[in-house]
Motif scaffolding. Sequence first.
Motif, PDB file in Angstrom:
ATOM      1  N   ALA A 132      -5.726   1.331  21.495  1.00 57.57           N
ATOM      2  CA  ALA A 132      -4.721   1.364  20.481  1.00 57.57           C
ATOM      3  C   ALA A 132      -3.946   0.301  20.540  1.00 57.57           C
ATOM      4  CB  ALA A 132      -4.203   2.798  20.216  1.00 57.57           C
ATOM      5  N   ALA A 133      -3.186   0.101  21.808  1.00 61.14           N
ATOM      6  CA  ALA A 133      -2.246  -0.941  21.723  1.00 61.14           C
ATOM      7  C   ALA A 133      -2.966  -2.335  21.548  1.00 61.14           C
ATOM      8  CB  ALA A 133      -1.669  -0.948  23.227  1.00 61.14           C
ATOM      9  N   ALA A 134      -3.936  -2.558  22.275  1.00 68.25           N
ATOM     10  CA  ALA A 134      -4.890  -3.973  21.927  1.00 68.25           C
ATOM     11  C   ALA A 134      -5.157  -4.145  20.473  1.00 68.25           C
ATOM     12  CB  ALA A 134      -6.002  -3.955  22.944  1.00 68.25           C
ATOM     13  N   TRP A 135      -5.624  -3.108  19.919  1.00 66.67           N
ATOM     14  CA  TRP A 135      -5.771  -3.327  18.579  1.00 66.67           C
ATOM     15  C   TRP A 135      -4.453  -3.688  17.884  1.00 66.67           C
ATOM     16  CZ3 TRP A 135      -4.488  -1.800  13.494  1.00 66.67           C
ATOM     17  CH2 TRP A 135      -5.479  -2.131  12.725  1.00 66.67           C
TER      18      TRP A 135
ATOM     19  N   MET B 135       0.878  -1.219  -0.019  1.00 69.41           N
ATOM     20  CA  MET B 135      -0.068   0.071  -0.046  1.00 69.41           C
ATOM     21  C   MET B 135       0.810   1.321  -0.040  1.00 69.41           C
ATOM     22  SD  MET B 135      -2.728   1.219   2.939  1.00 69.41           S
ATOM     23  CE  MET B 135      -3.864  -0.062   2.439  1.00 69.41           C
ATOM     24  N   ASP B 136       0.378   2.339  -0.896  1.00 71.80           N
ATOM     25  CA  ASP B 136       1.203   3.436  -0.741  1.00 71.80           C
ATOM     26  C   ASP B 136       1.110   4.134   0.641  1.00 71.80           C
ATOM     27  OD1 ASP B 136       2.211   6.256  -0.985  1.00 71.80           O
ATOM     28  OD2 ASP B 136       0.979   6.400  -2.995  1.00 71.80           O
ATOM     29  N   THR B 137       2.318   4.527   1.068  1.00 76.64           N
ATOM     30  CA  THR B 137       2.124   4.938   2.521  1.00 76.64           C
ATOM     31  C   THR B 137       1.456   6.380   2.668  1.00 76.64           C
ATOM     32  OG1 THR B 137       4.276   6.098   2.404  1.00 76.64           O
ATOM     33  CG2 THR B 137       4.393   3.881   3.148  1.00 76.64           C
ATOM     34  N   LEU B 138       1.317   7.096   1.483  1.00 73.67           N
ATOM     35  CA  LEU B 138       0.566   8.452   1.397  1.00 73.67           C
ATOM     36  C   LEU B 138      -1.225   8.139   1.494  1.00 73.67           C
ATOM     37  CD1 LEU B 138       2.629  10.241  -1.182  1.00 73.67           C
ATOM     38  CD2 LEU B 138       2.977  10.425   1.188  1.00 73.67           C
ATOM     39  N   THR B 139      -1.217   6.938   1.221  1.00 73.60           N
ATOM     40  CA  THR B 139      -2.945   6.656   1.497  1.00 73.60           C
ATOM     41  C   THR B 139      -3.098   5.759   2.465  1.00 73.60           C
ATOM     42  OG1 THR B 139      -2.773   7.025  -0.920  1.00 73.60           O
ATOM     43  CG2 THR B 139      -4.606   5.868   0.171  1.00 73.60           C
ATOM     44  N   PRO B 140      -2.911   6.137   3.606  1.00 75.89           N
ATOM     45  CA  PRO B 140      -3.448   4.898   4.847  1.00 75.89           C
ATOM     46  C   PRO B 140      -4.689   4.723   4.746  1.00 75.89           C
ATOM     47  CG  PRO B 140      -3.135   7.377   5.693  1.00 75.89           C
ATOM     48  CD  PRO B 140      -2.845   7.278   4.159  1.00 75.89           C
ATOM     49  N   GLN B 141      -4.691   3.436   5.475  1.00 75.93           N
ATOM     50  CA  GLN B 141      -6.096   2.956   5.919  1.00 75.93           C
ATOM     51  C   GLN B 141      -7.030   3.505   6.999  1.00 75.93           C
ATOM     52  OE1 GLN B 141      -5.836  -1.318   6.307  1.00 75.93           O
ATOM     53  NE2 GLN B 141      -7.887  -1.321   7.269  1.00 75.93           N
ATOM     54  N   THR B 142      -8.150   3.914   6.908  1.00 74.34           N
ATOM     55  CA  THR B 142      -8.804   4.515   7.985  1.00 74.34           C
ATOM     56  C   THR B 142      -9.095   3.250   8.844  1.00 74.34           C
ATOM     57  OG1 THR B 142      -9.707   6.278   6.462  1.00 74.34           O
ATOM     58  CG2 THR B 142     -10.882   5.766   8.656  1.00 74.34           C
ATOM     59  N   LEU B 143      -9.117   3.752  10.120  1.00 75.09           N
ATOM     60  CA  LEU B 143      -9.159   2.782  11.204  1.00 75.09           C
ATOM     61  C   LEU B 143     -10.272   3.420  12.097  1.00 75.09           C
ATOM     62  CD1 LEU B 143      -5.700   1.942  12.527  1.00 75.09           C
ATOM     63  CD2 LEU B 143      -7.087   0.787  10.626  1.00 75.09           C
ATOM     64  N   ARG B 144     -11.117   2.322  12.676  1.00 75.57           N
ATOM     65  CA  ARG B 144     -12.195   2.404  13.951  1.00 75.57           C
ATOM     66  C   ARG B 144     -11.695   1.675  14.958  1.00 75.57           C
ATOM     67  NH1 ARG B 144     -12.780   6.456  11.404  1.00 75.57           N
ATOM     68  NH2 ARG B 144     -14.598   7.571  10.368  1.00 75.57           N
ATOM     69  N   ILE B 145     -10.967   2.057  16.014  1.00 79.01           N
ATOM     70  CA  ILE B 145     -10.588   1.253  17.056  1.00 79.01           C
ATOM     71  C   ILE B 145     -11.463   1.164  18.333  1.00 79.01           C
ATOM     72  CG2 ILE B 145      -8.596   0.924  18.739  1.00 79.01           C
ATOM     73  CD1 ILE B 145      -6.842   2.387  16.570  1.00 79.01           C
ATOM     74  N   PRO B 146     -11.949   0.006  18.775  1.00 80.81           N
ATOM     75  CA  PRO B 146     -13.242   0.132  19.613  1.00 80.81           C
ATOM     76  C   PRO B 146     -12.356   0.481  21.138  1.00 80.81           C
ATOM     77  CG  PRO B 146     -12.507  -2.275  19.157  1.00 80.81           C
ATOM     78  CD  PRO B 146     -11.768  -1.211  18.029  1.00 80.81           C
ATOM     79  N   VAL B 147     -13.322   1.155  22.043  1.00 78.42           N
ATOM     80  CA  VAL B 147     -12.733   1.465  23.281  1.00 78.42           C
ATOM     81  C   VAL B 147     -13.749   1.234  24.119  1.00 78.42           C
ATOM     82  CG1 VAL B 147     -12.153   3.314  24.933  1.00 78.42           C
ATOM     83  CG2 VAL B 147     -11.416   3.497  22.195  1.00 78.42           C
TER      84      VAL B 147
END
Length: 295
Positions: free
Chosen positions: A97-100, A1-13
């Motif tokens: 974030a660490a758990a994800w 993956m191009d590093t300029l196009t990161p993947q969007t995340l939704r990290i549960p809390v």
Amino acid sequence: MDTLTPQTLRIPVSSRYGSSELEGHLFLPEGVAQAVLTIHPATATPERFYFSFAEAAAASGFAVITYGFRGVGDRATARAHRHIRMRDWMLEDVSAAAAWAEGSFPDLPQVALGHSVGGHSLLLGCGGERLSGIVTIATHMAATRDIAPRGERLRVGVGLGVVGRAVTRLLGYMPGSRVGLGEDIPAAALYEWTSWLRRPHFFFDDPTFDAEARIARLRTPVLSVGTTDDLWAAPAQIDALTDRLRLAPVTRRTVSPAELGIDHIGHHGLMRRSIAAAAWPEILDWLETAADTSR
């Protein structure tokens, strides 16, 4: 993956107020990732501020996770999360974030970088069970009384601790974007932050927050980086914090503007793209070496 196009995340809390999410991004290297780096932000600092460092780390072979603390952003975001305290960022957001990161990359070494309060969180053991290395940037014993320049001590003590609290009570959030303190943040975070700032030993003096025991248990190697011209996190204040690490091996590094060939670094400068070539290779090399120890 191009590093300029990161993947969007939704990290549960998992929060004391119920389930919620962190908004984040995943930067992947062009080839196979060799390790995972999670970047934990500073107070009132937007996630996008760390994108340049994330891109550089991805180019060095890391899968990199960035995210923003809940309630940091515009006034609507801050008001919607008005009950989020600074300790909730540390104990809940950083841990989530660490758990994800650990769950998404179970076979890769894990390292972390924390800026200011993000670094506090890591030193208190919130960065996960599998970390093989921690870098802290401008993370210090943040007691207002220890700020050496009188003008800055007054600005923090009066401007943030008195005026900031009054404005927050009036508006229902801390308008960081209006007073030159970064993004807007939740009221409860501002109240707890300024309460800790007034104590001689910051959150270590808060009887409701078991900071002393937490930091004493950490065993993960730490690279603690600061600058000579940081008015908030002076070298002596950083040392006062790292001296409380009883079990973790600590490497201290203090960088001067002259060493990097620039006029000013300050509290946020080490994470800016403008000094990338001068400062980042040393940090990334240390993270790579730390990751290699767990292979």
